[in-house]
Design an enzyme around this catalytic site. Sequence first.
Site, mmCIF file in Angstrom:
data_model
loop_
_atom_site.group_PDB
_atom_site.id
_atom_site.type_symbol
_atom_site.label_atom_id
_atom_site.label_comp_id
_atom_site.label_asym_id
_atom_site.label_seq_id
_atom_site.Cartn_x
_atom_site.Cartn_y
_atom_site.Cartn_z
ATOM 1 N N SER A 120 -1.484 -33.545 -10.210
ATOM 2 C CA SER A 120 -2.724 -32.892 -9.796
ATOM 3 C C SER A 120 -2.664 -32.352 -8.372
ATOM 4 C CB SER A 120 -3.897 -33.873 -9.919
ATOM 5 O OG SER A 120 -3.691 -34.992 -9.075
ATOM 6 N N ASP A 121 -1.664 -32.766 -7.598
ATOM 7 C CA ASP A 121 -1.589 -32.306 -6.207
ATOM 8 C C ASP A 121 -0.132 -32.172 -5.777
ATOM 9 O OD1 ASP A 121 -2.424 -31.486 -3.706
ATOM 10 O OD2 ASP A 121 -2.761 -33.514 -2.945
ATOM 11 N N LEU A 122 0.595 -31.324 -6.476
ATOM 12 C CA LEU A 122 1.998 -31.100 -6.139
ATOM 13 C C LEU A 122 2.068 -30.224 -4.896
ATOM 14 C CD1 LEU A 122 4.882 -31.715 -7.121
ATOM 15 C CD2 LEU A 122 4.829 -29.528 -8.330
ATOM 16 N N ARG B 226 0.643 -24.232 -7.031
ATOM 17 C CA ARG B 226 0.064 -25.087 -5.990
ATOM 18 C C ARG B 226 1.124 -25.460 -4.952
ATOM 19 N NH1 ARG B 226 -4.686 -27.992 -6.219
ATOM 20 N NH2 ARG B 226 -4.916 -29.679 -4.678
ATOM 21 N N ASN C 3 4.056 -34.327 -1.052
ATOM 22 C CA ASN C 3 4.225 -35.244 -2.176
ATOM 23 C C ASN C 3 5.604 -35.149 -2.811
ATOM 24 O OD1 ASN C 3 1.736 -36.444 -1.908
ATOM 25 N ND2 ASN C 3 0.712 -34.949 -3.223
#
Length: 218
Positions: free
Chosen positions: A147-149, A185, A153
């Site tokens: 969900s937050d690449l 993203r 991360n």
Amino acid sequence: MPMEQRLFEPEWLYSEGHHRGVAIGRRNAHYCQFAGRDMVLRQFSRGGLIGKFNRNRYFFARTGNSRSMKEFTLLNWMKSKGLPVPRALAARQSISGFLYRADLITERIPNALPLIDVLRNDRLSDTIWLAIGQVIHHLHLLGVCHSDLNGRNILLDNEWQPWLIDFDKCRRRKKSQWTQRNLSRLRRSLEKSKRNNPDLNWTEQDWALLLSGYESVG
């Protein structure tokens, strides 16, 4: 309080000499060492407008559905499939009325830094960019949507092995357009970092190499 529960309390970690610092850009991620193991304690917190009024409380969920337990389960499933992710060691759900707090302890990846931090000082070889793309594709082949690449991360250790971290709110899904949204993203994250730091060692050619590695996985 049992020893296992104290490991979730930063104040106790400080007082007993187990605290080793806070992750850069992650005010709720604490490095600690206990019983010869390097670990990361992450205390789940809200962002945005809601976070100004309710920093770390969530509506009650049965234990298996708490945010910490979902990530615990997903991490260890991915680990069993050979993905380079940290091993989840313990998860806690602290219930108070209709709300709960969530905490997770994972193994700390030795000698690893976020991709963005590495790029401030080093230019990566073609092989490393290809490897990053391959790791992301393996993640997608297993149906895991990150969900937050972003550039913080993805970690690189001192042998240049890429690792993926922070799987809060991530889940397994049928393959569809979300795979391209994950990549988009990540690209936006790298572009933003480049705008903020024009000397960052990242170029369009590097992105093309990452995509080549991604597409090379059968």
